[in-house]
Write a protein that holds these residues in place. Sequence first.
Motif, PDB file in Angstrom:
ATOM      1  N   ALA A   1       0.900  -1.199  -0.056  1.00  0.00           N
ATOM      2  CA  ALA A   1       0.102  -0.186  -0.030  1.00  0.00           C
ATOM      3  C   ALA A   1       0.892   1.261  -0.018  1.00  0.00           C
ATOM      4  N   ASN A   2       1.861   0.976   0.743  1.00  0.00           N
ATOM      5  CA  ASN A   2       3.010   2.400   0.863  1.00  0.00           C
ATOM      6  C   ASN A   2       3.571   2.754  -0.484  1.00  0.00           C
ATOM      7  N   ILE A   3       3.915   1.445  -1.283  1.00  0.00           N
ATOM      8  CA  ILE A   3       4.539   1.674  -2.557  1.00  0.00           C
ATOM      9  C   ILE A   3       3.541   2.172  -3.658  1.00  0.00           C
ATOM     10  N   VAL A   4       2.315   1.563  -3.905  1.00  0.00           N
ATOM     11  CA  VAL A   4       1.192   1.988  -4.623  1.00  0.00           C
ATOM     12  C   VAL A   4       0.601   3.622  -4.480  1.00  0.00           C
ATOM     13  N   VAL A   5       0.659   4.017  -3.226  1.00  0.00           N
ATOM     14  CA  VAL A   5       0.158   5.199  -2.622  1.00  0.00           C
ATOM     15  C   VAL A   5       1.019   6.469  -3.359  1.00  0.00           C
ATOM     16  N   VAL A   6       2.255   6.118  -3.886  1.00  0.00           N
ATOM     17  CA  VAL A   6       3.109   7.184  -4.519  1.00  0.00           C
ATOM     18  C   VAL A   6       2.726   7.446  -5.911  1.00  0.00           C
ATOM     19  N   PRO A   7       2.577   6.310  -6.759  1.00  0.00           N
ATOM     20  CA  PRO A   7       1.994   6.587  -8.285  1.00  0.00           C
ATOM     21  C   PRO A   7       0.622   7.386  -8.078  1.00  0.00           C
TER      22      PRO A   7
ATOM     23  N   ASP B   1      -0.365   9.459  -5.693  1.00  0.00           N
ATOM     24  CA  ASP B   1      -0.361  10.978  -5.491  1.00  0.00           C
ATOM     25  C   ASP B   1       0.174  11.391  -6.654  1.00  0.00           C
ATOM     26  N   ILE B   2       1.173  10.860  -7.570  1.00  0.00           N
ATOM     27  CA  ILE B   2       1.658  11.441  -8.680  1.00  0.00           C
ATOM     28  C   ILE B   2       0.474  11.638  -9.556  1.00  0.00           C
ATOM     29  N   ALA B   3      -0.182  10.943  -9.783  1.00  0.00           N
ATOM     30  CA  ALA B   3      -1.561  11.106 -10.874  1.00  0.00           C
ATOM     31  C   ALA B   3      -2.663  11.763 -10.432  1.00  0.00           C
TER      32      ALA B   3
ATOM     33  N   ARG C   1      -6.091  20.746 -11.819  1.00  0.00           N
ATOM     34  CA  ARG C   1      -6.978  21.143 -12.982  1.00  0.00           C
ATOM     35  C   ARG C   1      -8.225  21.428 -12.686  1.00  0.00           C
ATOM     36  N   LEU C   2      -8.900  20.376 -12.129  1.00  0.00           N
ATOM     37  CA  LEU C   2     -10.183  20.757 -11.507  1.00  0.00           C
ATOM     38  C   LEU C   2     -10.295  21.854 -10.799  1.00  0.00           C
TER      39      LEU C   2
ATOM     40  N   ARG D   1      -4.726   5.323   4.175  1.00  0.00           N
ATOM     41  CA  ARG D   1      -3.501   5.940   3.527  1.00  0.00           C
ATOM     42  C   ARG D   1      -3.791   6.488   2.511  1.00  0.00           C
ATOM     43  N   PHE D   2      -4.917   6.052   1.355  1.00  0.00           N
ATOM     44  CA  PHE D   2      -5.207   6.645   0.162  1.00  0.00           C
ATOM     45  C   PHE D   2      -6.104   7.632   0.558  1.00  0.00           C
ATOM     46  N   ILE D   3      -6.897   7.709   1.409  1.00  0.00           N
ATOM     47  CA  ILE D   3      -7.853   8.932   1.799  1.00  0.00           C
ATOM     48  C   ILE D   3      -6.756  10.071   2.176  1.00  0.00           C
ATOM     49  N   LEU D   4      -5.796   9.923   3.149  1.00  0.00           N
ATOM     50  CA  LEU D   4      -5.053  10.824   3.698  1.00  0.00           C
ATOM     51  C   LEU D   4      -4.135  11.405   2.370  1.00  0.00           C
ATOM     52  N   THR D   5      -3.738  10.527   1.402  1.00  0.00           N
ATOM     53  CA  THR D   5      -2.989  11.069   0.409  1.00  0.00           C
ATOM     54  C   THR D   5      -4.005  11.983  -0.534  1.00  0.00           C
ATOM     55  N   LEU D   6      -5.352  11.592  -0.652  1.00  0.00           N
ATOM     56  CA  LEU D   6      -6.015  12.349  -1.611  1.00  0.00           C
ATOM     57  C   LEU D   6      -6.185  13.945  -0.914  1.00  0.00           C
ATOM     58  N   GLY D   7      -6.391  13.949   0.517  1.00  0.00           N
ATOM     59  CA  GLY D   7      -6.444  15.073   1.235  1.00  0.00           C
ATOM     60  C   GLY D   7      -5.416  15.792   1.252  1.00  0.00           C
ATOM     61  N   THR D   8      -4.087  15.414   1.069  1.00  0.00           N
ATOM     62  CA  THR D   8      -2.683  16.006   1.210  1.00  0.00           C
ATOM     63  C   THR D   8      -2.704  16.699  -0.181  1.00  0.00           C
ATOM     64  N   ALA D   9      -3.126  15.696  -1.222  1.00  0.00           N
ATOM     65  CA  ALA D   9      -2.918  16.075  -2.439  1.00  0.00           C
ATOM     66  C   ALA D   9      -3.939  17.476  -2.973  1.00  0.00           C
ATOM     67  N   MET D  10      -4.887  17.462  -2.247  1.00  0.00           N
ATOM     68  CA  MET D  10      -5.925  18.528  -2.471  1.00  0.00           C
ATOM     69  C   MET D  10      -5.236  19.856  -1.805  1.00  0.00           C
ATOM     70  N   PHE D  11      -4.682  19.682  -0.692  1.00  0.00           N
ATOM     71  CA  PHE D  11      -4.003  20.678   0.064  1.00  0.00           C
ATOM     72  C   PHE D  11      -2.844  21.253  -0.644  1.00  0.00           C
ATOM     73  N   GLU D  12      -2.217  20.447  -1.184  1.00  0.00           N
ATOM     74  CA  GLU D  12      -0.759  20.840  -1.872  1.00  0.00           C
ATOM     75  C   GLU D  12      -0.964  21.385  -3.303  1.00  0.00           C
TER      76      GLU D  12
END
Length: 154
Positions: free
Chosen positions: A36-42, A44-46, A53-54, A113-124
């Motif tokens: 899960a930690n490995i898959v969350v990086v791509p 986040d990148i995607a 853009r949204l 972890r994926f939900i947290l990554t989504l939230g931090t991607a929104m913030f960033e």
Amino acid sequence: VPLASFAQAFAISSVAFIPNIYISLFRGDARFIGLANIVVVPFDIAINPWIGRLSDVGFFNGGFFRDVHSWGRRAPLMLLSVPVCMFSCVLFWIGPESLQSPLAVALWYATMRFILTLGTAMFEAAFQSGFTELFPAKTERVSLGLSKFFLGLV
């Protein structure tokens, strides 16, 4: 801006310890948690450019944030990222102790972890694009960027 960066760096750095807690305390499957930690990086990148853009087209300017002149295009996204991050951070610690299966614990971890990554991607996405819009002069951006960097190191 620098204080927000400090808080973000503190929160993100604490995520590094969560897999160890899930493996040792909650008895999660280490292989699946590592995957899960490995898959969350791509992921986040995607997702980060897509969310940016949204935000650029004003997708998040609906409901309470409808007035673009008052809220801008970045503030709604940044404000919407807070409950997403809070939701995942709270649920990181509520629930896994009641799960009996190591795979179920690992799935719980991966979902949060994926939900947290989504939230931090929104913030960033909102923070980075808003930063250049708020401070169009290069000298301001460099000065604030340096203070953000040094407070992030602290």
